[in-house]
Scaffold this motif. Structure first.
Motif, mmCIF file in Angstrom:
data_model
loop_
_atom_site.group_PDB
_atom_site.id
_atom_site.type_symbol
_atom_site.label_atom_id
_atom_site.label_comp_id
_atom_site.label_asym_id
_atom_site.label_seq_id
_atom_site.Cartn_x
_atom_site.Cartn_y
_atom_site.Cartn_z
ATOM 1 N N SER A 282 -4.160 -4.960 -3.843
ATOM 2 C CA SER A 282 -4.659 -4.373 -3.794
ATOM 3 C C SER A 282 -3.791 -3.561 -2.207
ATOM 4 O O SER A 282 -4.409 -4.333 -1.340
ATOM 5 N N ALA A 283 -3.568 -2.313 -2.108
ATOM 6 C CA ALA A 283 -2.475 -1.882 -1.901
ATOM 7 C C ALA A 283 -2.949 -1.866 -0.342
ATOM 8 O O ALA A 283 -3.320 -0.392 0.395
ATOM 9 N N THR A 284 -4.029 -2.207 0.752
ATOM 10 C CA THR A 284 -4.751 -2.586 1.398
ATOM 11 C C THR A 284 -3.700 -1.657 2.865
ATOM 12 O O THR A 284 -2.745 -2.137 2.843
ATOM 13 N N LYS A 285 -4.272 -1.021 3.457
ATOM 14 C CA LYS A 285 -3.572 0.356 4.901
ATOM 15 C C LYS A 285 -3.088 -1.159 5.844
ATOM 16 O O LYS A 285 -1.740 -0.852 6.484
ATOM 17 N N GLU A 286 -3.686 -2.450 6.007
ATOM 18 C CA GLU A 286 -3.297 -3.405 6.631
ATOM 19 C C GLU A 286 -2.212 -4.206 5.745
ATOM 20 O O GLU A 286 -1.002 -4.550 6.652
#
Ligand code: ARG
Length: 271
Positions: free
Chosen positions: A110-114
């Motif tokens: 998952s390309a999370t903001k973090e």
């Protein structure tokens, strides 16, 4: 005479400084060239995540298969290089990009903001929501996010499911395990009461384990939880190539077909 010499020295020093400064700011993006020079792209993954990546016997040989594997092969083809898979636990997958052990990571990430702060990500290729698996005979007990209060919930170490469980399953005791197979075993023998997975992975496990089921507990997804290919920061040229591959596979329906085929294969194959 002396003065001019000092002055020349100064001018030289300043221009040398400017040159290096400019040099680094316009640093050439060699992300594609470097891989092509090696002739091989090394892909980090945690192959315990059917239908995206998992191990199965192909002609009697233990082989990594799945739709992420097909995506990696398409990227290799676009770059004109061989593809090598490097299998590791999920909590090492992203770090392997920083250490240079792998060129890209494809692992249902998952390309999370973090994560976007530390790595470059391709355009997304799959969206999935989170669900909670429980023992089939407990389905009626676990129906809401509050039903698991004081119960043990397992998630895979280093995944977004760790925080999803902590934030949304109020009062649950969240345990992180490295291996997904271990989480399923602990659920089956009663050491934990629930496991959080994304839907396709949960479905694949439930289909192979008739004592397990997907509960109706409703979990919220983040807006950047979709899967994408991870690359080291500064991989603009590589990202452009990978985006091109993904866009095509998504548009002509190949990607969905590959997920479905991998799903069928995982359900029909022994572990
Ligand atoms: N999408 C989740 C994440 O990025 C889970 C990925 C786990 N992938 C795996 N191959 N085990 O955190």
């Amino acid at each position: 005479m002396k003065k001019t010499r000092i002055l020349t020295g100064l001018v030289l020093a300043v221009s040398a400084f400017l040159l290096t400064a400019c040099g680094s700011s316009t640093k050439e993006d060699t992300s594609v060239k470097d891989i092509q020079k090696k002739g091989t792209i090394t892909v980090a993954m945690n192959p315990e995540f059917a239908p995206f990546e998992f191990k199965t016997l192909v002609n009697g040989k233990d082989t990594i298969v799945g739709s992420d594997v097909e995506l990696a092969k398409a990227i290799g083809k676009e770059l004109g290089v061989k593809v090598k898979f490097s299998s590791m636990s999920f909590n090492n997958v992203l770090a392997s990009l920083q250490s240079g052990k792998a060129d890209i990571a494809i692992s249902g990430i998952s390309a999370t903001k973090e994560r976007q702060k530390v790595y470059d990500f391709s355009t997304s290729y799959y969206e999935s929501k989170n669900v909670v698996i429980v023992k089939k005979d407990k389905l009626a007990d676990y129906t809401k996010t509050t039903s698991l209060k004081d119960k043990s919930v397992a998630t895979q170490k280093g995944t977004i499911q760790e925080n999803i469980a902590k934030d949304q399953l109020k009062g649950a005791k969240v345990v992180s395990l490295v291996q997904n197979g271990e989480m399923i075993n602990e659920l089956k023998n009663g050491q934990v009461d629930a496991v959080v997975f994304e839907k396709p992975i949960a479905q694949a496990y439930v289909d192979k384990n008739s004592d397990l089921a997907i509960s109706e507990i409703d979990l919220k997804s983040g807006d950047s939880d979709a899967y994408a290919v991870a690359m080291p920061k500064g991989s603009k040229a590589l990202k452009a190539k990978i985006d091109k591959v993904i866009t095509k596979l998504k548009k002509d329906g190949t990607l969905d077909k590959q997920v479905q085929e991998a799903y069928d294969l995982s359900v029909s194959s022994a572990d």
